[in-house]
Enzyme design. Structure first.
Site, PDB file in Angstrom:
ATOM      1  N   ASP A 153       0.820  -1.224   0.000  1.00 24.47           N
ATOM      2  CA  ASP A 153       0.000   0.000   0.000  1.00 24.47           C
ATOM      3  C   ASP A 153       0.849   1.267   0.000  1.00 24.47           C
ATOM      4  O   ASP A 153       1.869   1.351   0.676  1.00 24.47           O
ATOM      5  CB  ASP A 153      -0.943   0.052   1.195  1.00 24.47           C
ATOM      6  CG  ASP A 153      -1.867   1.260   1.099  1.00 24.47           C
ATOM      7  OD1 ASP A 153      -2.490   1.426   0.041  1.00 24.47           O
ATOM      8  OD2 ASP A 153      -1.925   2.048   2.044  1.00 24.47           O
ATOM      9  N   ASP A 305      -7.804   4.182   6.575  1.00 20.11           N
ATOM     10  CA  ASP A 305      -6.587   4.623   5.878  1.00 20.11           C
ATOM     11  C   ASP A 305      -5.948   5.783   6.655  1.00 20.11           C
ATOM     12  O   ASP A 305      -5.492   6.769   6.073  1.00 20.11           O
ATOM     13  CB  ASP A 305      -6.867   5.020   4.421  1.00 20.11           C
ATOM     14  CG  ASP A 305      -5.591   5.075   3.588  1.00 20.11           C
ATOM     15  OD1 ASP A 305      -4.497   4.821   4.131  1.00 20.11           O
ATOM     16  OD2 ASP A 305      -5.694   5.380   2.378  1.00 20.11           O
ATOM     17  N   HIS A 309       0.209  13.038   9.249  1.00 20.94           N
ATOM     18  CA  HIS A 309       1.346  13.809   8.734  1.00 20.94           C
ATOM     19  C   HIS A 309       1.631  14.970   9.680  1.00 20.94           C
ATOM     20  O   HIS A 309       0.765  15.366  10.462  1.00 20.94           O
ATOM     21  CB  HIS A 309       1.029  14.365   7.336  1.00 20.94           C
ATOM     22  CG  HIS A 309       0.940  13.318   6.287  1.00 20.94           C
ATOM     23  ND1 HIS A 309       2.038  12.616   5.843  1.00 20.94           N
ATOM     24  CD2 HIS A 309      -0.114  12.836   5.587  1.00 20.94           C
ATOM     25  CE1 HIS A 309       1.658  11.751   4.919  1.00 20.94           C
ATOM     26  NE2 HIS A 309       0.350  11.850   4.748  1.00 20.94           N
TER      27      HIS A 309
HETATM   28 ZN   LIG Z   1      -3.324   3.076  -0.629  1.00 26.47          ZN
HETATM   29 ZN   LIG Z   2      -3.107   3.523   2.903  1.00 28.41          ZN
END
Ligand SMILES: [Zn+2]
Ligand SMILES: [Zn+2]
Length: 432
Positions: A153, A305, A309
């Protein structure tokens, strides 16, 4: 180990077809009783009147950034965020620095998780060395030492022959590949959805086809060579392909994320980098198609997900900004408020999407409150209404497009292995 008695909660466990007021007894990290009236005078007792008790939420798509990018997140801060968001298990993606592409990294993540993890942290191993899409990793060995799935990913596996080989190995070990569907040639340096709006804003666009062409390829590969789970689906075209393929029995499953269900490309507005994602936020027709796919079963899982950051990663011009949203602490109340409270999906369906199905697809011994099961539970307070305040996030990532949204259905208590790790009153804490 102590005994916990949870009284008067509304137990919602789709794995047992349960939705009723019950008492729940926990001892030695397991659920030992579930019935109408339980008395246990020695147990630590909590009254959960007006609260909902569900199997612990499982997020199979999280970026914890450790090792290598601890300024963005660590296993400790990320798993605190998970506990505060009502998650009892999270699976962390392999695109750390260095990537989790061999047994030593899997062991390292597990060791750090054992010492500092607040919830169950399940490592995902890389499919290819260095996530470069060329040479496959030691899949069997990594699984033996605890990798729960395999994924590059962040990067697609562009070479179909490499993906075929990966699937042949994961199939041998009965594991699953999580595929990031993106045709990099079509993405071509784009930073938002390709549309009239991207033209108006003067930003390079990413067409829907960048995702859908890879979904189509993965479906064909899965039909021939083994099971694939498709990550963060964002477009109507992808869903049409997946729905059709599932009807024909293709061994595929898929997930979407809360931001694709709640936002469109319009959120980019005045170059808001907190609305920059990979894949990008799409259009209203896509969003509505995703909601329909939640209802008809085309979508199996909602994952966050979670992509934390630093401020500096986002406080730059749109093209240069990092992709993603810090999602663990907002997912449950966002989905509860906008889909369960509005009647678009049932609470049972939400728990299927966030606990039962992740456990089933990834063969985790979780996702139910049956006596004998591990005591991983999420308690939801449907009456607690408050605003998202990113400054209060446990996650180091304050990058959220949902700051200031007023939401209900927050986690009230998170219990992992029979231990209370979070309560709304005390925050994240570890019992002595
Ligand atoms: Zn991804
Ligand atoms: Zn991801």
């Amino acid at each position: 180990m102590s005994t916990l008695l949870l009284k008067n909660g509304t137990v919602v466990d789709p794995a047992q077809g349960l939705h009723k007021k019950l008492d729940l007894l926990i001892a030695d990290g397991k659920i030992t009783g579930l019935k109408e009236k339980i008395s246990a005078p020695d147990a630590e007792t909590h009254d959960l009147q007006d609260k909902i008790v569900t199997p612990g939420l499982i997020d199979m798509h999280v970026h914890l950034r450790e090792p290598g990018q601890e300024e963005k997140e660590t296993i400790k801060t990320g798993s605190k965020a998970a506990a505060a968001g009502g998650f009892t298990s999270i699976a962390c993606m392999a695109n750390t620095d260095p990537p989790a592409d061999d047994v030593s990294l899997i062991k390292h993540i597990q060791e750090v998780a054992r010492r500092h993890g607040i919830v169950n942290v399940l490592p995902i191993g890389a499919c290819t060395i260095g996530l470069r899409g060329e040479f496959i990793t030691q899949i069997g060995e990594m699984q033996r030492f605890g990798a729960v799935a395999f994924s590059d990913d962040g990067q697609p596996i562009g070479n179909a022959q490499v993906l075929r080989k990966v699937l042949e190995y994961t199939g041998m070990f009965n594991s699953v590949v999580i595929s990031h569907c993106e045709d990099k040639a079509l993405t071509n340096g784009g930073s938002m959805n390709e549309s009239a709006l991207s033209t108006k804003l003067g930003l390079p666009g990413i067409p829907s086809a960048s995702e859908a062409t890879m979904v189509a390829r993965d479906i064909e590969i899965a039909k021939n060579f083994g099971r694939i789970h498709l990550a963060h689906i964002s477009t109507k075209e992808s869903l049409d392909l997946i729905r059709q393929a599932k009807k024909l029995g293709a061994p595929i499953t898929c997930e979407t994320a809360p931001h694709y269900l709640l936002l469109t490309e319009e959120a980019v507005g005045d170059y808001n980098t907190n609305a920059k994602m990979s894949p990008p936020l799409r259009q209203e027709a896509d969003r509505l198609a995703l909601i329909e796919a939640l209802r008809d079963g085309t979508i199996d899982i909602i994952a966050t997900d979670h992509a934390p950051h630093t401020l500096d990663d986002k406080r730059v011009e749109f093209n240069l900004a990092a992709c993603g949203v810090s999602g663990l602490e907002t997912a449950l109340p966002l989905l509860y408020t906008h889909f369960v409270q509005t009647g678009q999906i049932t609470l049972e369906r939400l728990i299927e999407l966030m606990s039962v199905n992740p456990a089933r697809i990834f063969a985790l011994d979780k996702g139910t409150l049956k006596p004998g099961a591990a005591a991983d539970l999420t308690v939801i307070d449907p009456r607690l209404t408050k605003k998202v305040d990113k400054t209060k996030f446990y996650s180091k990532g304050k990058n959220t497009p949902f700051d200031g949204w007023e939401l209900s259905g927050w986690a009230a208590m998170t219990i992992v292995g029979g231990q209370i790790k979070y309560t709304a009153e005390k925050g994240v804490w570890l019992k002595a």
